[in-house]
Enzyme design. Sequence first.
Site, PDB file in Angstrom:
ATOM      1  N   LEU A 227      -2.907   5.926   5.070  1.00  0.00           N
ATOM      2  CA  LEU A 227      -2.361   4.765   4.392  1.00  0.00           C
ATOM      3  C   LEU A 227      -2.856   3.491   5.057  1.00  0.00           C
ATOM      4  O   LEU A 227      -3.128   3.460   6.249  1.00  0.00           O
ATOM      5  CB  LEU A 227      -0.834   4.802   4.458  1.00  0.00           C
ATOM      6  CG  LEU A 227      -0.172   5.940   3.676  1.00  0.00           C
ATOM      7  CD1 LEU A 227       1.335   5.825   3.796  1.00  0.00           C
ATOM      8  CD2 LEU A 227      -0.582   5.910   2.225  1.00  0.00           C
ATOM      9  N   CYS A 228      -2.895   2.453   4.273  1.00  0.00           N
ATOM     10  CA  CYS A 228      -3.262   1.131   4.762  1.00  0.00           C
ATOM     11  C   CYS A 228      -2.442   0.767   5.987  1.00  0.00           C
ATOM     12  O   CYS A 228      -1.254   1.011   5.988  1.00  0.00           O
ATOM     13  CB  CYS A 228      -2.987   0.122   3.667  1.00  0.00           C
ATOM     14  SG  CYS A 228      -2.848  -1.550   4.275  1.00  0.00           S
ATOM     15  N   PRO A 229      -2.965   0.173   6.996  1.00  0.00           N
ATOM     16  CA  PRO A 229      -4.353  -0.288   7.112  1.00  0.00           C
ATOM     17  C   PRO A 229      -5.240   0.695   7.873  1.00  0.00           C
ATOM     18  O   PRO A 229      -6.286   0.309   8.382  1.00  0.00           O
ATOM     19  CB  PRO A 229      -4.184  -1.562   7.939  1.00  0.00           C
ATOM     20  CG  PRO A 229      -3.067  -1.209   8.886  1.00  0.00           C
ATOM     21  CD  PRO A 229      -2.151  -0.274   8.140  1.00  0.00           C
TER      22      PRO A 229
ATOM     23  N   HIS B  32       0.780  -1.226   0.000  1.00  0.00           N
ATOM     24  CA  HIS B  32       0.000   0.000   0.000  1.00  0.00           C
ATOM     25  C   HIS B  32       0.805   1.266   0.000  1.00  0.00           C
ATOM     26  O   HIS B  32       0.294   2.329  -0.284  1.00  0.00           O
ATOM     27  CB  HIS B  32      -0.915   0.023   1.213  1.00  0.00           C
ATOM     28  CG  HIS B  32      -2.010  -0.957   1.077  1.00  0.00           C
ATOM     29  ND1 HIS B  32      -3.257  -0.735   1.536  1.00  0.00           N
ATOM     30  CD2 HIS B  32      -2.022  -2.144   0.486  1.00  0.00           C
ATOM     31  CE1 HIS B  32      -4.006  -1.784   1.253  1.00  0.00           C
ATOM     32  NE2 HIS B  32      -3.273  -2.647   0.629  1.00  0.00           N
TER      33      HIS B  32
END
Lengths: 355, 77
Positions: B14-16, A53
């Site tokens: 941003l993830c998560p 990500h």
Amino acid sequence: MSEERGKDATRPVRALGLLSGGLDSTLAVRVLQEQGIEVGCVNFHTGFCIQSHTGAIRNPKKGAEPPRHDALHAAQTLGVKLHMVDISEDYVRIVTNPKHGYGKNLNPCLDCKIFMVAKAWELKEELGYDFIFTGEVMGQRPMSQRKDTFPVIDRDAGVRGWLLRPLCAQYMPETEPEKRGWVDREKLKNFTGRSRKPQMALAKAFSIVDYPTPAGGCCFLTDENYARKLQDLWQFRDSKAYSMEDIVLLKAGRHLRPRGDFKLIIGRDESENHFLSGFKAGRMTIRAKNLPGPFTLLEGSPDKEGLILACRIAARYGKGKNRSEVTMVVEGETGSDAFTVIPMPAHQVEKEWHV
Amino acid sequence: MSDSAQILDAKNLLCPLPILRAEQAIRPLAVGAVIEIHATDPGLVNDLPAWCSVNGHHILEIRHEGRVVIGLVKKGA
Ligand code: SF4
């Protein structure tokens, strides 16, 4: 610590595992599921996890799949419940002051493991699981996964005898769940060392095909470039603290420190520019007037000479880099200013400025 | 349906974190309540359905509006 499964011995044994979504933790879950154990998992957010990500900041590569969270997808495939826990605030003290020191970069692996295991134990108690487990393999990692570090983890996390490592359990002293007959030791594994072959064979036997490559590494603290940027931050602030914004920004943009009193974070593509523009608070921003170019964040409080230097560097990465003059707009919380500067020629951007 | 949904702004996270925020937001709600998550992390497209399936929630919709991914989730039992 005495944790009994209690009166209701008719219900299945319940185990809580640490799940990264990598192959080892996935296999550990499967090994226990094979024995009829009901598994739940926990995944911790430290703020430093390298998920694909991070690519979310940059322009997507053509045809690239959207990134995904490994543990979440592993949990889905395994059919287990996943508790996602944000430990990033508490984790600051692990990173800034690890009792057992750092590994090769700024990775405090042993302290990190101890912290996570202790947190998992709290959750186990809260949710009524019978014991905890990890996918650790003895000898797999130089700092935390060694025969002599496992007992340290168990002792310092306060879980002696209650942390099972299904993938290498046969090399370890018997744990309580084994002694009590909740887990069949015969069906646990004896993996050691750095070879991935036994894991891959077991994955095949379980028909697990879709797992992330271990080469990616699990956290930014083991990444040399990232660790250097974090060191730089600490050095110039004269303090080992960091905020959640700091550690996110270390993942984005080009970082340059041309002088001790400021640092520039320069966007490398449109998507990154957009991302950086969400972090204006408490920082100055630099953009070229009427010209395409990067969005730049400035951290620090330089004098006018410093601002002009910053503008010349920022101009060097924009469309106007070959012009004789470019007007740059600097904005801060107290207002904005425009400077017409000569973009810095590439060879004048000192190598040491790049953090 | 999205008129009554609680909106969760998870943009620029941003993830998560978008998922962690969604989990926080949905926890106190009653079964059947709907939340609408706005995020810029493109991974939400994969992660929101996975999170729903792991936790027994229902994904009602997932769509893009420019850079923003919008997901509608109904809390499961
Ligand atoms: S690599 Fe990072 S997340 Fe993994 S044990 Fe070390 S410090 Fe913790």
